[in-house]
Scaffold this motif. Structure first.
Motif, PDB file in Angstrom:
ATOM      1  N   GLY A  56       0.799  -1.220   0.000  1.00  0.00           N
ATOM      2  CA  GLY A  56       0.000   0.000   0.000  1.00  0.00           C
ATOM      3  C   GLY A  56       0.828   1.264   0.000  1.00  0.00           C
ATOM      4  O   GLY A  56       0.362   2.321   0.392  1.00  0.00           O
ATOM      5  N   SER A  57       2.090   1.164  -0.429  1.00  0.00           N
ATOM      6  CA  SER A  57       2.963   2.343  -0.395  1.00  0.00           C
ATOM      7  C   SER A  57       2.753   3.255  -1.590  1.00  0.00           C
ATOM      8  O   SER A  57       3.372   4.306  -1.666  1.00  0.00           O
ATOM      9  N   ASP A  58       1.918   2.825  -2.550  1.00  0.00           N
ATOM     10  CA  ASP A  58       1.648   3.687  -3.701  1.00  0.00           C
ATOM     11  C   ASP A  58       0.558   4.694  -3.363  1.00  0.00           C
ATOM     12  O   ASP A  58      -0.503   4.755  -3.986  1.00  0.00           O
ATOM     13  N   HIS A  93      -0.757   4.986 -12.325  1.00  0.00           N
ATOM     14  CA  HIS A  93      -1.645   6.030 -11.809  1.00  0.00           C
ATOM     15  C   HIS A  93      -0.944   6.871 -10.736  1.00  0.00           C
ATOM     16  O   HIS A  93      -1.172   8.084 -10.642  1.00  0.00           O
ATOM     17  N   PHE A  94      -0.093   6.229  -9.946  1.00  0.00           N
ATOM     18  CA  PHE A  94       0.656   6.976  -8.944  1.00  0.00           C
ATOM     19  C   PHE A  94       1.636   7.936  -9.619  1.00  0.00           C
ATOM     20  O   PHE A  94       1.794   9.083  -9.198  1.00  0.00           O
ATOM     21  N   ILE A  95       2.286   7.449 -10.674  1.00  0.00           N
ATOM     22  CA  ILE A  95       3.200   8.303 -11.447  1.00  0.00           C
ATOM     23  C   ILE A  95       2.443   9.504 -12.005  1.00  0.00           C
ATOM     24  O   ILE A  95       2.907  10.648 -11.931  1.00  0.00           O
ATOM     25  N   SER A  96       1.243   9.267 -12.539  1.00  0.00           N
ATOM     26  CA  SER A  96       0.444  10.361 -13.087  1.00  0.00           C
ATOM     27  C   SER A  96       0.098  11.382 -12.003  1.00  0.00           C
ATOM     28  O   SER A  96       0.128  12.589 -12.243  1.00  0.00           O
ATOM     29  N   GLY A  97      -0.236  10.873 -10.806  1.00  0.00           N
ATOM     30  CA  GLY A  97      -0.555  11.766  -9.701  1.00  0.00           C
ATOM     31  C   GLY A  97       0.613  12.644  -9.309  1.00  0.00           C
ATOM     32  O   GLY A  97       0.441  13.825  -8.975  1.00  0.00           O
TER      33      GLY A  97
END
Length: 239
Positions: A56-58, A93-97
């Motif tokens: 859950g670190s993303d 999605h994390f990269i996009s955020g």
């Protein structure tokens, strides 16, 4: 006419390691950042290191060091440099955020010219590859179980790590093919001179070259004999 002093570019470094699986270790990441900074004319004002404590670190609220790196980069009006894209995240999605924070991210492995679009593209490709590896792992384990093979200590995670190692080795196949015929020591020296990182992000040695070459070779007869023994042991015994 005498030239003025070269402009110094400031950057913030970020590394990430896991307590469960180190992957690209902290020292290797730090070395990759140092090499990149020197080559591209950056000075690392500060480097933040994240140690994951579980799944859950993303999510940015689970990454206090990344949040601190973002704050420092905004204050300095500087980019954040990481050794490899997956040190930021394995989730597209994390990269996009992260891109919405308008803080430039530079991935040393991809080079200084990789723009946000390229980072999205590489992240999407990496995520797809991980899903394929995961599915192949499940299929291989299911097929082995259906044949009656006792897997012993081999589990899905172990098979996945092995498949990921093979994938990283496969990416190096073209350059190793170009250097075919040279000794392992000579290949290691050439790869270091070109600035090509090992699959774990470190420097090459003869042993590293040999290990990667073996991963690229077809299955050996010895491995086939081992599989045959496992199958034989798995067969029902006469009573």
């Amino acid at each position: 006419m005498q030239k003025g002093p070269k402009e110094v570019k400031t950057a913030v470094g970020y590394t990430r390691v896991s307590t469960a699986r180190q992957g690209l270790g902290r020292e290797a990441q730090a070395a990759a950042l140092a090499r990149f900074a020197e080559a591209e004319g950056y000075v690392l004002a500060e480097t933040f290191t994240e140690v994951e404590t579980g799944k859950g670190s993303d999510a940015l609220d689970r990454r206090p060091q990344l949040s601190a790196a973002l704050a420092a980069a905004r204050k300095l009006k500087a980019p954040i440099i990481v050794a490899k894209l997956d040190r930021l995240s394995r989730d597209v999605h994390f990269i996009s955020g992260l891109m919405t924070h308008r803080t430039p991210f530079i991935v040393a492995e991809l080079g200084a010219d990789a723009d946000p679009f390229m980072l999205h593209l590489y992240a999407a490709i990496a995520e797809k590859e991980r899903r394929l590896i995961s599915q192949r792992t499940k299929d291989a384990l299911a097929a082995a179980k259906a044949r009656g093979i006792r897997l012993g200590g081999l589990n899905a995670k172990g098979v996945q790590f092995r498949e990921e190692a093979k994938a990283r080795a496969e990416a190096l196949r073209p350059v190793l093919a170009e250097l075919a015929g040279k000794s392992a020591r000579a290949i290691a020296a050439e790869l270091n001179a070109r600035g090509v990182a090992t699959p774990s992000g470190g420097r090459w040695h003869a042993e590293t070259v040999i290990r990667v070459q073996r991963r690229l070779e077809p299955e050996r007869p010895r491995a086939l004999r081992q599989v045959a023994l496992i199958r034989k042991e798995a067969e029902p015994r006469a009573t």
